[in-house]
Design a protein around this motif. Sequence first.
Motif, PDB file in Angstrom:
ATOM      1  N   LEU A 198       0.873  -1.352  -0.148  1.00  0.00           N
ATOM      2  CA  LEU A 198       0.219  -0.118   0.102  1.00  0.00           C
ATOM      3  C   LEU A 198       0.787   0.997   0.167  1.00  0.00           C
ATOM      4  O   LEU A 198       1.815   1.549   0.949  1.00  0.00           O
ATOM      5  CB  LEU A 198      -0.974  -0.061   1.249  1.00  0.00           C
ATOM      6  N   SER A 199       0.506   2.096  -0.952  1.00  0.00           N
ATOM      7  CA  SER A 199       1.253   3.486  -1.113  1.00  0.00           C
ATOM      8  C   SER A 199       0.216   4.503  -1.235  1.00  0.00           C
ATOM      9  O   SER A 199      -0.764   4.466  -1.657  1.00  0.00           O
ATOM     10  CB  SER A 199       2.069   3.567  -2.147  1.00  0.00           C
ATOM     11  N   VAL A 200       0.532   5.736  -0.595  1.00  0.00           N
ATOM     12  CA  VAL A 200      -0.414   6.675  -0.649  1.00  0.00           C
ATOM     13  C   VAL A 200       0.282   7.898  -1.066  1.00  0.00           C
ATOM     14  O   VAL A 200       1.397   8.293  -0.351  1.00  0.00           O
ATOM     15  CB  VAL A 200      -1.151   7.092   0.833  1.00  0.00           C
ATOM     16  N   HIS A 201      -0.086   9.066  -1.986  1.00  0.00           N
ATOM     17  CA  HIS A 201       0.652  10.109  -2.441  1.00  0.00           C
ATOM     18  C   HIS A 201      -0.168  11.336  -2.251  1.00  0.00           C
ATOM     19  O   HIS A 201      -1.503  11.092  -2.272  1.00  0.00           O
ATOM     20  CB  HIS A 201       1.025  10.023  -4.014  1.00  0.00           C
ATOM     21  N   TYR A 202       0.333  12.249  -1.844  1.00  0.00           N
ATOM     22  CA  TYR A 202      -0.523  13.649  -2.069  1.00  0.00           C
ATOM     23  C   TYR A 202       0.294  14.481  -3.020  1.00  0.00           C
ATOM     24  O   TYR A 202       1.245  14.877  -2.552  1.00  0.00           O
ATOM     25  CB  TYR A 202      -0.376  14.268  -0.648  1.00  0.00           C
ATOM     26  N   GLY A 203      -0.230  14.377  -4.233  1.00  0.00           N
ATOM     27  CA  GLY A 203       0.828  15.170  -5.214  1.00  0.00           C
ATOM     28  C   GLY A 203       1.930  14.537  -5.144  1.00  0.00           C
ATOM     29  O   GLY A 203       2.308  13.226  -5.502  1.00  0.00           O
ATOM     30  N   GLY A 204       3.073  15.263  -4.953  1.00  0.00           N
ATOM     31  CA  GLY A 204       4.440  14.701  -5.032  1.00  0.00           C
ATOM     32  C   GLY A 204       5.138  14.220  -3.833  1.00  0.00           C
ATOM     33  O   GLY A 204       6.037  13.762  -3.772  1.00  0.00           O
TER      34      GLY A 204
END
Length: 240
Positions: free
Chosen positions: A11-17
């Motif tokens: 599982l990975s979560v990004h907020y923009g960069g």
Amino acid sequence: MHNALLQLNDLSVHYGGIQAVRNISLSLREGEHGTLIGANGAGKSSTVRAIAGLQPYSGDILWRGASIKGLRPEALLQRGIVLVPEGRGIFSRMTVLENLQMGAWLRRDAARVRAEIAALCARFPRLGERQNQLAGLLSGGEQQLLALARAMLSQPQLLILDEPSMGLAPIMVEKIFEVIGSLRATGITTLLIEQNARLALEVTDRAWVMESGTLSCEGRSAELLTDDRIQQIYLGELPV
């Protein structure tokens, strides 16, 4: 993990960069009580928001062995995944009773819902006394009790608690964790996100430590309570 109720795979979560969660994997069995501990900004809340369908992610989340990726929060709620969010998320302009009724909005067993609300009001007398009062007028601790009671009316199979002790007086923290501890007898699986690492480890079976979006350590909660590194960093104690 065989027979996992909940399983996160890379599982990975990004907020923009910005990458808040980096390829974490963990499993939680039915009836088990787990906790994610770590400093602010470690990625704990981003992880549980992804599980609850409130945050896009890469990787996969399995529920009873089947992917739930892309499902909306209400579909996950129907499956029994219930989140008590950080900040409680009560409806401040609705009454205590209306908030409780919102917890059962997907249910069709009205008579049983009424009985469960009555039982919850008896268990938490302050809620019963104030059931016709606006929820926004409750104290912080009373609001947290309301959020927990509302979640129970959703008939959770997995109850996710995000920072339940945040901003509460010590006496209310003790009460909230007494309630959390009592969930063990119900058979509900729980995943607790909590800044107070000691309390979290004392009421759970397994724990994962998050640092900078990754899992740095995992194990039985009782073992991590006596781990020198965990004591120094998260419990504020020095080994004897």
